[in-house]
Design a protein around this motif. Structure first.
Motif, mmCIF file in Angstrom:
data_model
loop_
_atom_site.group_PDB
_atom_site.id
_atom_site.type_symbol
_atom_site.label_atom_id
_atom_site.label_comp_id
_atom_site.label_asym_id
_atom_site.label_seq_id
_atom_site.Cartn_x
_atom_site.Cartn_y
_atom_site.Cartn_z
ATOM 1 N N GLU A 340 -10.330 22.105 -71.891
ATOM 2 C CA GLU A 340 -9.452 21.854 -70.857
ATOM 3 C C GLU A 340 -10.085 20.547 -69.986
ATOM 4 O O GLU A 340 -9.290 20.481 -68.844
ATOM 5 C CB GLU A 340 -11.184 23.167 -70.207
ATOM 6 N N GLU A 391 -7.533 32.941 -79.853
ATOM 7 C CA GLU A 391 -7.998 33.132 -78.213
ATOM 8 C C GLU A 391 -7.427 31.118 -78.286
ATOM 9 O O GLU A 391 -7.093 31.082 -76.875
ATOM 10 C CB GLU A 391 -9.774 32.668 -78.638
ATOM 11 N N TRP A 395 -4.999 30.683 -74.910
ATOM 12 C CA TRP A 395 -5.209 29.734 -73.807
ATOM 13 C C TRP A 395 -4.023 28.778 -73.439
ATOM 14 O O TRP A 395 -4.224 28.335 -72.394
ATOM 15 C CB TRP A 395 -7.015 28.872 -73.793
ATOM 16 N N ARG A 396 -3.446 28.269 -75.006
ATOM 17 C CA ARG A 396 -3.086 27.241 -74.408
ATOM 18 C C ARG A 396 -1.717 27.518 -74.312
ATOM 19 O O ARG A 396 -1.076 27.497 -73.172
ATOM 20 C CB ARG A 396 -2.495 26.734 -76.441
#
Length: 435
Positions: A340, A391, A395-396
């Motif tokens: 992040e 996951e 997110w990517r």
């Protein structure tokens, strides 16, 4: 320097056996001494004859090697001996290099010369040096090998894949690049007018110049070319995330090779190319410039730049870009995004680039993660690993969608496919007049 050969070692077996027999029969002891003396005399005579052999060695190697390619080293040997010389040649390379074709074996008649070659395959860019060459000459009786050391130290610079650049240049000369560029124009329409020419079946009707057609009494089409004199700025992340490897080549080297190929194409199309290489600070900077020497300036600035295990300072790199590059550019940033913190910085800095520059984010896909998700889990540990990989990809993908929503262009690509897809995207951007 003389080195005993297996023949000499085997020859010493004879007096050893006689000595064992002499322990039971004392009458054999004088004979053992005579055999030892004869062997010692043969050794001395053979060694003396070996020192009379004279040899000259010259080597030729390029000053610049291509990363991952077989780079040829030539050796010229000339005999100044009065007998036939049987030779074995080895050479010292350098760290991160593989020597192929060694040892070399040759036989030279008196006064004869020969040319031999072997190959050096570097695995890392930078400045290195080839070391000495060692030649072993078999003595006339074969008891010794005389080793000669020829100090042939030669400095070399290992650049990215220059042979691929030369192949690309040859392709461009054969007008394949021109045909590729012409096909790409259809996506975005016209750009800069180039010339009038006779209409062909592959041309669109809207390309017909009716005034010229009326004057010449045959169909004449307008030919356009992609707009030139535009700026490209490569931003090479040399931090820890770019040290990841695929097929023994780091993501950074994949990015650098793609920069050089695209820089070559852009320079041929009349554009200007520049580069920023950075980790915790800016390591290399090349201002945008055009002309045939532009790709070489990129090579010289980055041939010894390597990714390191440090966190990249994107804020500093983007601040350097803002201060030193004022004209509108296509800013191509090569990154690997896994957390992040990096994503937040890229989102904030990319938004700041617009509308002055056009950002293109090249995000590397992890081939191992993709391969993992294509196989079925066989136990709980693999199931957890598959869930974590899914996951991360989710997110990517959300990060990529967000970047596109903010106005940035994103190229999501596997390292091995980077160069071809980046060239395609560059031509598409030119054809659609996005820059």
């Amino acid at each position: 320097m003389l080195i005993p050969r297996p023949t000499l070692v085997l020859l010493f077996v004879v007096p050893a056996l006689l000595a064992l027999l002499a322990m039971g029969d004392t009458s054999l002891r004088p004979f053992v001494w005579w055999v030892n003396g004869a062997i010692l005399l043969l050794m001395l005579i053979d060694a003396g004859l070996g020192f009379r052999a004279k040899l000259r060695l010259l080597h030729t190697a390029p000053d610049v090697f291509s990363l991952g390619r077989n780079n040829r080293v030539m050796l010229e040997l000339r005999s100044h001996a009065r007998r036939t010389l049987h030779l074995k040649i080895r050479g010292d390379g350098f760290q991160y290099a593989e020597l192929k074709g060694l040892p070399l074996v040759a036989s030279l008649q008196p006064g004869e010369s020969c040319n031999l070659e072997y190959y050096v395959t570097p695995r890392r860019r930078g400045a290195f040096a080839l070391g000495a060459h060692y030649v072993r000459i078999i003595t006339p009786l074969g008891l010794w090998a005389r080793q000669l050391c020829f100090e042939t130290r030669h400095g070399v610079r290992v650049y990215p894949d220059l042979q691929a650049l030369r192949a690309f240049e040859l392709t461009a000369r054969q007008d394949r690049e021109v045909g590729f560029r012409r096909a790409t124009r259809l996506k975005g329409g016209e750009s800069e007018f180039a010339r009038l020419r006779e209409y062909t079946r592959d041309d669109e009707y809207r390309a017909i110049d009716w005034k010229s057609t009326a004057r010449r009494q045959k169909l004449i089409a307008r030919e356009y070319q992609l707009e030139s004199n535009q700026n490209l700025m490569f931003m090479l992340d040399a931090g820890r995330l770019m040290t990841a490897e695929t097929n023994q080549i780091s993501y950074f080297d994949y990015a650098l090779n793609a920069c050089l190929m695209l820089g070559q194409m852009a320079a041929r199309n009349g554009d200007r190319v520049g580069l920023i290489g950075f980790d915790v600070k800016v390591r290399a900077f090349v201002p945008p410039a055009g002309g045939p020497g532009a790709p070489r300036r990129l090579i010289q600035a980055c041939y010894d730049l390597h990714p390191s295990l440090v966190e990249s300072d994107y804020d500093r790199a983007f601040a350097e870009l803002a201060v030193r590059v004022r004209k509108r550019c296509l800013v191509i940033l090569f990154v690997q995004v896994l957390d992040e913190a990096v994503a937040d910085v890229l989102q904030r800095r990319t938004r700041a680039l617009l509308p002055r520059h056009l950002p293109l984010l090249v995000v590397f896909r992890d081939a191992d993660i993709d391969a993992m998700l294509q196989t079925a889990a066989v136990d709980d540990a693999e199931l957890y690993a598959h869930a974590a990989a899914a996951e991360l990809l989710r997110w990517r993908q959300g990060f990529i969608s967000d970047m596109r929503g903010r106005g940035a262009l994103v190229l999501d690509v596997r390292p091995r496919e980077l160069t071809g897809k980046l060239l395609d995207r560059y031509l598409e951007i030119k054809a659609r007049q996005l820059l």
